[in-house]
Design a protein around this motif. Structure first.
Motif, short mmCIF file in Angstrom:
data_model
loop_
_atom_site.label_atom_id
_atom_site.label_comp_id
_atom_site.label_asym_id
_atom_site.label_seq_id
_atom_site.Cartn_x
_atom_site.Cartn_y
_atom_site.Cartn_z
N GLY A 118 41.69 41.34 20.81
CA GLY A 118 43.04 41.68 21.22
C GLY A 118 43.90 42.09 20.04
O GLY A 118 44.61 43.10 20.07
N ASN A 150 41.54 49.01 25.96
CA ASN A 150 42.32 47.96 26.60
C ASN A 150 41.81 47.67 28.01
O ASN A 150 41.66 46.51 28.42
N ARG A 160 40.13 44.13 29.33
CA ARG A 160 40.58 43.41 30.53
C ARG A 160 39.42 43.18 31.50
O ARG A 160 39.25 42.09 32.05
N GLU A 161 38.62 44.23 31.71
CA GLU A 161 37.49 44.12 32.63
C GLU A 161 36.48 43.07 32.15
O GLU A 161 35.97 42.28 32.94
N LEU A 178 38.32 39.46 32.46
CA LEU A 178 38.71 39.03 33.82
C LEU A 178 37.56 39.08 34.82
O LEU A 178 37.55 38.29 35.77
N PRO A 235 44.08 37.13 36.78
CA PRO A 235 44.34 36.52 35.47
C PRO A 235 44.64 35.03 35.53
O PRO A 235 44.26 34.27 34.63
N THR A 243 45.69 38.68 23.11
CA THR A 243 44.79 38.73 24.27
C THR A 243 45.52 38.37 25.55
O THR A 243 45.34 39.03 26.58
N THR A 244 46.35 37.35 25.49
CA THR A 244 47.10 36.98 26.70
C THR A 244 48.10 38.07 27.07
O THR A 244 48.34 38.33 28.26
N TYR A 291 47.66 41.30 26.65
CA TYR A 291 46.94 42.43 27.24
C TYR A 291 46.26 42.09 28.56
O TYR A 291 45.98 42.99 29.35
N THR A 292 45.95 40.83 28.79
CA THR A 292 45.16 40.47 29.98
C THR A 292 45.89 39.60 30.99
O THR A 292 45.51 39.55 32.16
#
Length: 398
Positions: free
Chosen positions: A121, A153, A157-158, A161, A166, A188-189, A191-192
């Motif tokens: 991230g 990005n 996420r893929e 998650l 999330p 990271t948090t 972006y996701t």
């Protein structure tokens, strides 16, 4: 490594720009940047990038081979083995030193690899801030295989998650807000959308895990694992006891499964045979001690952040080893003084990030980080009171 770019960058560098750069990096997360950031990126020509990728593809050939799971069984300490479906690691990283061969030419040499996350991230944010503060040519990228900040990005996420919302996915660590890499957790948090959870905060009910968010009890369906189990064993007894719940069967998905931290590690090195992978043997397999021990380095299989590595090796060091099956003897590489800086040359390592998409046969290279050093080893503890060292990123040029 690209002289004209290095000269241009160094000539335009100013301390004021560097300080603005640092301020912007940590502005969204005050106090979270807990490691030194180097004053410069690393400029990598295409031929060197392709050599690193060639070595990575050889390693991946070994990892995807049918016999690898059996070969790597011995890599997992019995006390740290975690039940559950491993499938394959959703992420891998490969560290290469920029080295100098016998002919004086630059070449990559594999230093280490992990089936474990890195600063995935943070590096997305880091590259964005780097471009805003320094004159980086347009015809280069820190990303690989055509990835862009947007597609990277999306892949990140893929990977983290999966098919879950999330709220049902957590980043799990031991005292995460005290870790030196915590800025990556916060990125990271961002972006996701997942939550950062300390091991001590987990609640268990049967095979299910829960955490609390704003007073609400939420079931954990997927764990983005940042716990290094070696580090867990160094914690106080009550923390180690809490960690035991991870060693039991749980109704949860892992990203990646903790066993991959050991399967893809120094334990894999003796199975690799490539020009850019130093010759490596399990110490227990050595029948005759090399006469030129000064050209070798001794590394424990199970250690964290370079602890226990013996660089200046002597026969007496080998005689002290009581568990040779847990050590490797590796041919030394010669790091190149490759980066010109105002107070002497710096060495560098490049870490390539690989993500493995569900349903595909192999992982793919997506991004990188770099580390600069003026000490014997790469790492903060070996570079105290030095400048133009620390965390960075590589830009690849065609």
């Amino acid at each position: 490594m690209i002289p004209e770019l290095r000269q241009t960058f160094n000539a335009s560098f100013s301390e004021a720009t560097y300080q603005r750069y640092l301020q912007e990096l940590q502005a969204p997360y005050p106090g979270a940047l807990d490691f030194r950031v180097a004053e410069t990126p690393v400029f990598i020509p295409a031929y060197f990038r392709d050599k690193m990728l060639s070595a990575c593809e050889h390693i991946i050939d070994v990892i995807v081979a049918p016999e690898f799971l059996q070969q790597s069984e011995a890599a997992i300490p019995a006390a740290y083995r975690v039940p559950g479906d491993e499938k394959h690691p959703q992420c891998l990283v490969f560290d290469f030193g920029i080295c100098e061969n016998a002919s004086g030419e630059y070449e990559p040499q594999l230093i280490e690899m992990q089936g474990f996350p890195s600063l995935f991230g943070y590096q997305l944010w880091h590259e964005e801030v780097t471009r805003r503060n320094f004159s980086i040519p347009e015809h280069c990228s820190s990303y690989l295989n055509g990835y862009t900040p947007e597609s990277y990005n999306a892949f990140l996420r893929e990977m983290i998650l999966g098919k879950h919302e999330p709220e049902s996915v957590i980043l799990l660590e031991i005292f995460p807000h005290q870790q030196k890499t915590r800025i990556d957790f916060y990125c990271t948090t961002q972006y996701t959308g997942i939550s950062i959870v300390c091991l001590t905060e987990l609640e268990r009910e049967g095979k299910q895990l829960y955490y609390r968010k704003e007073g609400k009890r939420i079931r954990v369906e997927r764990i983005y694992n940042r716990i290094i189990f070696d580090e867990l064993q160094q914690q106080p007894e009550e923390i180690r006891a809490k960690g035991q719940l991870l060693m039991e069967e749980l109704d949860v998905e892992w990203v990646p499964h903790p066993n991959w931290f050991y399967r893809i590690s120094k334990h894999t090195l003796p199975y690799l045979h490539h020009p850019y992978v130093p010759v490596t043997h399990f110490l227990s397999d050595i029948k005759e001690i090399p006469q030129d021990l000064n050209n070798y380095v001794l590394k424990p299989l199970f250690s964290f952040a370079g602890q226990g590595v013996i660089i200046d090796l002597h026969l007496e060091d080998l005689k002290k080893i009581e568990d040779p099956e847990n050590w490797i003897l590796q041919r030394k590489v010669k790091y190149a003084d490759v980066i010109t800086t105002p107070d002497g040359p710096a060495k560098a390592e490049i870490r390539l990030f690989y993500f493995w998409k569900e349903g595909t046969a192999r992982p793919v290279a997506v991004n990188n980080l770099a580390r600069l050093s003026k000490g014997k080893m790469i790492g903060v503890r070996y570079n105290k009171d030095k400048t133009w060292v620390g965390g960075s990123l590589a830009y690849f040029f065609e």
